[in-house]
Design an enzyme around this catalytic site. Structure first.
Site, short mmCIF file in Angstrom:
data_model
loop_
_atom_site.label_atom_id
_atom_site.label_comp_id
_atom_site.label_asym_id
_atom_site.label_seq_id
_atom_site.Cartn_x
_atom_site.Cartn_y
_atom_site.Cartn_z
N SER A 160 4.23 48.73 61.68
CA SER A 160 3.94 49.89 60.48
C SER A 160 3.52 50.95 60.89
CB SER A 160 2.84 49.36 59.36
OG SER A 160 2.53 50.07 58.45
N TYR B 105 -4.58 44.19 56.88
CA TYR B 105 -2.81 44.20 56.67
C TYR B 105 -2.91 45.17 58.24
CZ TYR B 105 1.40 46.82 55.92
OH TYR B 105 2.78 47.09 56.33
N LYS C 243 -0.49 44.23 61.77
CA LYS C 243 0.39 44.90 62.66
C LYS C 243 0.24 45.88 63.83
CE LYS C 243 2.85 45.13 58.75
NZ LYS C 243 3.96 44.29 59.06
#
Length: 255
Positions: A135, A148, A152
């Site tokens: 991401s 998160y 990534k």
């Protein structure tokens, strides 16, 4: 960017970016096996001529067995796209250990497990390509996405190492880093003109990527057209992460 006579496994293939990747891989000629935790994706994969298998990537032994089973069924495994992932956005000081664990299991551990299982098959065949979906949060993130973003970022880092672990055996490993993309949730949110204008303002061309556009990027990385790329992290966010002002916009709108 032909994938004719190739077999590709896509995780999280029942909806969103995963379905877009499966669709474009099929359009490029690949035989596609789509893993998803929800049976809701079966009809969508059936429609594009892909095979559906219900797989929870957090169940390590079952996930590994599913990869080997799909390879045995077709007789080969040429590509793996580790797309399955979750997003949990909460204030950092309120995040629970359970939420951290969920993000780690789905977004990080499953990629390691999938790459190892597929890597063993591909290195024996001396060919193959793996695409790990990361991401733009790996490079430019914001409050509420600490865990998160960490998962990534880990995908990008371990992809570089895997390129050297598997590259000598003819297997390439690259990371693809999408930004704002028209998944089902985003499309619904964009029905509000204010949201639509806001989302578009984050991209240099004022467009929001479709799942098929991200799918095309994945197909490129799976195909011989990208033979010079190994250990690369390919940013596919329409320059979103290149603009400092995006950070303030995202914080104001709680996205």
């Amino acid at each position: 960017m032909s994938l004719t006579n190739r077999h590709v496994i896509v995780t999280g293939a029942g909806a969103g970016i995963g379905l877009g990747i499966a669709r474009q891989a099929r359009a490029a000629g690949a035989e596609v096996t789509g893993f998803d935790i929800s049976d809701a994706g079966k009809a969508r994969l059936d429609e594009i001529g892909a095979r559906f298998e219900r797989v929870d990537v957090c169940e390590v032994e079952a996930f590994v067995d599913a990869i080997h089973g799909a390879a045995d069924r077709v007789g080969r495994l040429d590509g793996l796209v580790n797309n399955a992932g979750v997003t949990i956005k909460v204030p950092f000081l309120d995040m629970t250990l359970e939420q951290m664990e969920t993000l780690w299991q789905v977004n990080h551990r499953s990629v390691l497990v999938g790459c190892q299982a597929a890597g063993r098959i591909m290195t024996a065949a001396r060919q193959g390509a793996i695409v790990n979906i990361a991401s733009n949060h790996a490079r430019a993130t914001n409050p509420g996405h600490e865990a998160y973003a960490g998962t990534k970022g880990a995908i990008v880092a371990m992809t570089r190492a895997m390129a050297w672990s598997l590259g000598p055996y003819g297997v390439r490993v690259n990371a693809l880093m999408p930004g704002m993309t028209q998944t089902e949730i985003v499309v619904e949110a964009m029905q509000d003109p204010a949201n639509s204008e806001n989302f578009r303002s984050w991209a240099a061309d004022h467009e929001v990527s479709t799942v098929e556009e991200i799918g095309d990027a994945a197909v490129f990385l799976l195909s011989n057209a990208s033979s010079a790329l190994n250990g690369a992290d390919v940013m596919a966010d329409r320059a979103m992460s290149a603009l400092l002002g995006v950070n303030d916009s995202r914080r104001r709108n709680h996205v």
